[in-house]
Design a protein around this motif. Structure first.
Motif, PDB file in Angstrom:
ATOM      1  N   ASP A  86       0.859  -1.191   0.000  1.00  0.00           N
ATOM      2  CA  ASP A  86       0.000   0.000   0.000  1.00  0.00           C
ATOM      3  C   ASP A  86       0.896   1.242   0.000  1.00  0.00           C
ATOM      4  O   ASP A  86       1.767   1.346  -0.834  1.00  0.00           O
ATOM      5  N   ASP A  87       0.707   2.113   1.018  1.00  0.00           N
ATOM      6  CA  ASP A  87       1.516   3.337   1.045  1.00  0.00           C
ATOM      7  C   ASP A  87       2.832   3.143   1.793  1.00  0.00           C
ATOM      8  O   ASP A  87       3.618   4.080   1.920  1.00  0.00           O
ATOM      9  N   ALA A  88       3.086   1.974   2.326  1.00  0.00           N
ATOM     10  CA  ALA A  88       4.345   1.722   3.036  1.00  0.00           C
ATOM     11  C   ALA A  88       5.363   1.166   2.038  1.00  0.00           C
ATOM     12  O   ALA A  88       5.060   0.217   1.311  1.00  0.00           O
ATOM     13  N   SER A  93      12.708   6.941  -2.208  1.00  0.00           N
ATOM     14  CA  SER A  93      13.529   8.033  -1.675  1.00  0.00           C
ATOM     15  C   SER A  93      13.290   8.282  -0.184  1.00  0.00           C
ATOM     16  O   SER A  93      14.015   9.046   0.437  1.00  0.00           O
ATOM     17  N   LYS A  94      12.272   7.619   0.382  1.00  0.00           N
ATOM     18  CA  LYS A  94      12.017   7.824   1.825  1.00  0.00           C
ATOM     19  C   LYS A  94      12.912   6.898   2.667  1.00  0.00           C
ATOM     20  O   LYS A  94      13.356   5.857   2.189  1.00  0.00           O
ATOM     21  N   LEU A  95      13.131   7.279   3.909  1.00  0.00           N
ATOM     22  CA  LEU A  95      13.846   6.400   4.832  1.00  0.00           C
ATOM     23  C   LEU A  95      12.791   5.520   5.514  1.00  0.00           C
ATOM     24  O   LEU A  95      11.871   6.035   6.152  1.00  0.00           O
ATOM     25  N   SER A 120       6.181   7.943  15.639  1.00  0.00           N
ATOM     26  CA  SER A 120       7.448   8.296  14.979  1.00  0.00           C
ATOM     27  C   SER A 120       7.303   8.411  13.471  1.00  0.00           C
ATOM     28  O   SER A 120       8.218   8.832  12.787  1.00  0.00           O
ATOM     29  N   GLY A 121       6.164   7.987  12.939  1.00  0.00           N
ATOM     30  CA  GLY A 121       5.958   8.031  11.493  1.00  0.00           C
ATOM     31  C   GLY A 121       6.426   6.757  10.796  1.00  0.00           C
ATOM     32  O   GLY A 121       6.299   6.638   9.578  1.00  0.00           O
ATOM     33  N   ALA A 122       6.971   5.797  11.551  1.00  0.00           N
ATOM     34  CA  ALA A 122       7.384   4.526  10.935  1.00  0.00           C
ATOM     35  C   ALA A 122       6.134   3.800  10.447  1.00  0.00           C
ATOM     36  O   ALA A 122       5.059   3.936  11.033  1.00  0.00           O
ATOM     37  N   ARG A 123       6.283   3.015   9.392  1.00  0.00           N
ATOM     38  CA  ARG A 123       5.127   2.305   8.836  1.00  0.00           C
ATOM     39  C   ARG A 123       5.172   0.805   9.107  1.00  0.00           C
ATOM     40  O   ARG A 123       4.263   0.075   8.744  1.00  0.00           O
ATOM     41  N   PHE A 124       6.295   0.335   9.707  1.00  0.00           N
ATOM     42  CA  PHE A 124       6.451  -1.104   9.925  1.00  0.00           C
ATOM     43  C   PHE A 124       6.684  -1.391  11.405  1.00  0.00           C
ATOM     44  O   PHE A 124       7.538  -0.768  12.031  1.00  0.00           O
ATOM     45  N   LYS A 160       2.346  -2.074   9.277  1.00  0.00           N
ATOM     46  CA  LYS A 160       2.631  -3.348   8.601  1.00  0.00           C
ATOM     47  C   LYS A 160       3.444  -4.230   9.551  1.00  0.00           C
ATOM     48  O   LYS A 160       4.391  -3.757  10.183  1.00  0.00           O
ATOM     49  N   ILE A 161       3.091  -5.493   9.608  1.00  0.00           N
ATOM     50  CA  ILE A 161       3.705  -6.401  10.581  1.00  0.00           C
ATOM     51  C   ILE A 161       4.867  -7.179   9.947  1.00  0.00           C
ATOM     52  O   ILE A 161       4.692  -7.869   8.936  1.00  0.00           O
ATOM     53  N   VAL A 162       6.041  -7.034  10.570  1.00  0.00           N
ATOM     54  CA  VAL A 162       7.242  -7.768  10.140  1.00  0.00           C
ATOM     55  C   VAL A 162       7.567  -8.768  11.243  1.00  0.00           C
ATOM     56  O   VAL A 162       7.764  -8.370  12.393  1.00  0.00           O
ATOM     57  N   THR A 163       7.632 -10.044  10.922  1.00  0.00           N
ATOM     58  CA  THR A 163       7.934 -11.032  11.967  1.00  0.00           C
ATOM     59  C   THR A 163       8.690 -12.208  11.375  1.00  0.00           C
ATOM     60  O   THR A 163       8.590 -12.500  10.182  1.00  0.00           O
TER      61      THR A 163
END
Ligand code: PEP
Ligand code: MN
Length: 368
Positions: A86-88, A93-95, A120-124, A160-163
């Motif tokens: 999606d938008d993540a 160019s984004k960090l 913090s604006g993180a998406r993950f 978004k979930i990272v595992t």
């Protein structure tokens, strides 16, 4: 073997090439790029006679691949891979920041941390439910029960979930409930697990093995891509050396080294890369300055109570400060330049860079 199509090659010309590759029993990997499509071939154990492709309509060039890699290379895909959920995104160019606890421990813990990660604006959001621990007597993760919490975090915080998947069956669960499959350092060369991840539609975050050379790490990425999953994110997390002042030695030189070879995004994990909270922020800054596409950071609402990796977890305020700092560094970095110098934005708007100033004075000297 790599088949480079002409910039104007039509979809049916590309299909015709793929068709021949498959008819002779190999696998075709078509990589459309900004200017041209290239098609990688896997499944061959010996060399392929490339002449059969040379005269096909739309083919510009047939290149014999002499390196051990076929699909991770810039030869196949000169444009950077961007992983999108999606938008993540990771690789644009984004960090990109993946943050969260080492392990999910309770609903209260996960929600307290997710609140900070979202702020913090993180998406993950990261958090393991299956933990591959060095000792069988330490906390092994909440297992399937942890998924109730991870799913609630996903819904409530829109993260978004990272595992981490420790075995193949875990990937089935992540496919149902999560967003990114993490392959941990200890499993970087678990080939059945890599192949299973390669058959998934989800992006794969591939951590560097703790004793892996760059070539071994990139070949692990090839295992995933060879199965058809091209959304691979590399994550430098340090390697074992003689150093005793850190848990691992974070090899930041791997970031430019990968950039020179591969189109895949590279992230840096200074948490496992140092093992000590006070070193995480300095190494996070350095990772961004080295050109990483993003960071993986462990953060805990009560680090002193964490059930795993407690010494390296940042407090919420340390984490928020880190994000402010690395975003500022990212602002002055090149958004896409391979060497990090060519496209640097001026730190002071309107002020010429030192490079521009020196070019200008050289021009003046050569005119006078
Ligand atoms: C983790 O990310 O929690 C982890 C176990 O990392 P690594 O595989 O890099 O040790
Ligand atoms: Mn950890």
């Amino acid at each position: 073997m790599l088949i480079v199509m002409k910039p104007g090659a039509t979809a049916s010309e590309i299909d015709a090439v793929i068709n021949i590759i498959e008819t002779v029993g190999f696998r075709a990997h078509s990589m459309p790029g900004a200017t041209r499509t290239a098609i990688g071939i896997t499944g061959n154990e010996g060399p392929i006679d490339g002449r059969r492709f040379e005269n096909l309509a739309g083919v510009a060039e047939v290149i014999r691949v002499t390196k051990p890699y076929k699909l991770i290379t810039l030869d196949l895909r000169p444009d950077r891979t961007i992983v999108r959920l999606d938008d993540a995104t990771i690789g644009d160019s984004k960090l990109s920041i993946i943050a969260g606890p080492c392990a999910i421990e309770s609903r209260d813990q996960a929600f307290a941390i997710a609140t900070i990660v979202q702020q913090s604006g993180a998406r993950f959001f990261r958090g393991c439910v299956w933990k591959p621990r060095t000792s069988p007597y330490t906390f092994q993760g909440m297992g399937d029960k942890g998924w109730e919490i991870l799913s609630a975090v996903r819904d409530e915080f829109d993260l978004k979930i990272v595992t981490e998947a420790v075995e193949e069956s875990h990937i089935d669960v992540i496919e149902n409930l999560g967003d990114v499959i993490q392959i941990g350092a200890r499993n970087m060369q678990n080939f059945p697990l890599l192949k299973r991840a390669g058959r998934s539609r989800l992006p794969v975050l591939l951590k560097r093995g703790m004793a892996a050379t760059l070539e071994e790490w990139l070949l692990a990425a090839e295992y995933i891509m060879a199965e058809g999953n091209y959304n691979v994110i590399l994550c430098e997390r340090g390697v074992r050396t003689f150093a005793q002042h850190t848990r691992n030695t974070l090899d930041l030189a791997s970031v430019p080294a990968i950039r020179r070879i591969s189109h895949l995004p590279v992230m840096v994990d200074p948490s496992h890369g140092t093992g000590t909270a006070y070193m995480v922020t300095p190494l996070a800054r350095a990772g961004v300055a080295a050109g990483a596409d993003g960071l993986m950071i462990e953060v805990h609402n009560r680090p002193e109570l964490a059930l795993s990796d407690s010494a390296q977890a940042l407090t919420p305020s340390q984490y928020l400060e880190l994000v402010d700092e690395v975003q500022a560094i990212h602002q002055v970095m090149a958004p896409t330049g391979n060497d990090g110098l060519n496209n640097r934005r001026n730190m002071t708007p309107g002020k010429p860079s030192l490079l521009e100033q020196s070019r200008h004075s050289n021009r003046r000297e050569s005119l006078s």
